[in-house]
Design a protein around this motif. Sequence first.
Motif, short mmCIF file in Angstrom:
data_model
loop_
_atom_site.label_atom_id
_atom_site.label_comp_id
_atom_site.label_asym_id
_atom_site.label_seq_id
_atom_site.Cartn_x
_atom_site.Cartn_y
_atom_site.Cartn_z
N GLU A 184 0.83 -1.21 0.00
CA GLU A 184 0.00 0.00 0.00
C GLU A 184 0.87 1.26 0.00
N ALA A 185 1.97 1.24 0.76
CA ALA A 185 2.86 2.40 0.79
C ALA A 185 3.49 2.63 -0.58
N ALA A 186 3.82 1.56 -1.30
CA ALA A 186 4.41 1.70 -2.63
C ALA A 186 3.42 2.34 -3.60
N ALA A 187 2.17 1.88 -3.55
CA ALA A 187 1.17 2.45 -4.45
C ALA A 187 0.95 3.93 -4.15
N LYS A 188 0.92 4.33 -2.89
CA LYS A 188 0.75 5.74 -2.52
C LYS A 188 1.93 6.58 -3.02
N ASP A 189 3.15 6.06 -2.81
CA ASP A 189 4.34 6.82 -3.23
C ASP A 189 4.40 6.99 -4.74
#
Length: 284
Positions: A184-189
């Motif tokens: 999820e953090a990768a998609a947000k970044d």
Amino acid sequence: MTDDTNKPDGPDGSPSSNNSGFDGTSGASDNLNGDDLHFNDAELEAAMADFEREFNQDTAGDNAGSGSPDSGNSDDTTDSPIADHTSESNVPDASDIDNLDSIEDLDNAANGAQTRESAIETSFDDELQGLLGNKAKAAVIITRLTSAELLAAFCQLSDISAICLDDPQGAVAVLRNLNGDGPEAAAKDLTTVVSGMPAVLVVNRADKLEATMYLLGETRDNFAPPLLFSAAAPFVEDLMLGITPLDDILADNTSYDAAALTREQALAILARHTKFGRGNSSIA
């Protein structure tokens, strides 16, 4: 009076000997008890000297035949205990070499066993974390970009470790960080760095698939995985369901590793794929 000391003459007229025995033998028997049976000192010393000389000669002959150090034979020095000790201590024989090889084989076998045990423990831990939902089994980000190389450059600039694959349906980034909320953090970044570009994150946690769209670093819509798979690259479904290993998918598709790129290389790729025109720009 007749002189008893005179004895009658013998048959040949010679005086008879007082040494004749009763049995007619010579006078040797009468001398057994005489002084002639004992050696005097000179005769005893001569006999001992002869015996010692014969003994020394016999000893010298035995030493020459056996090759002892007294014989002066320098070729037999290796038979001495010192030479044998030096030879055995400095030069290993074949059995010692075989023992060394056996020790190395045992060490290699032990190291191999430890490596396999460590791999089994790691795999078990990953499987356990996956069953608990603490670690995703697989996670991908699906985009509408036409180039996996460009997606890899974006991932590098967003500090995302991923392998990006080409597909006409849109480039796909296979994420490496599957721990916790890493996907999820990768998609947000990614959607924050590449402003205005939507992306769909698909995650398999504890055999449960979730598909969520991200835009500008925020979650938007959720999708039913079967509908998403029909519009995505064919290998996405196989990868997310564990049907096909990633290595097989990489062998059949063009891929780019974001972790292998530097920031300068990522910017150069971005410059090649960016077209500038009057008042606007676009990404191809």
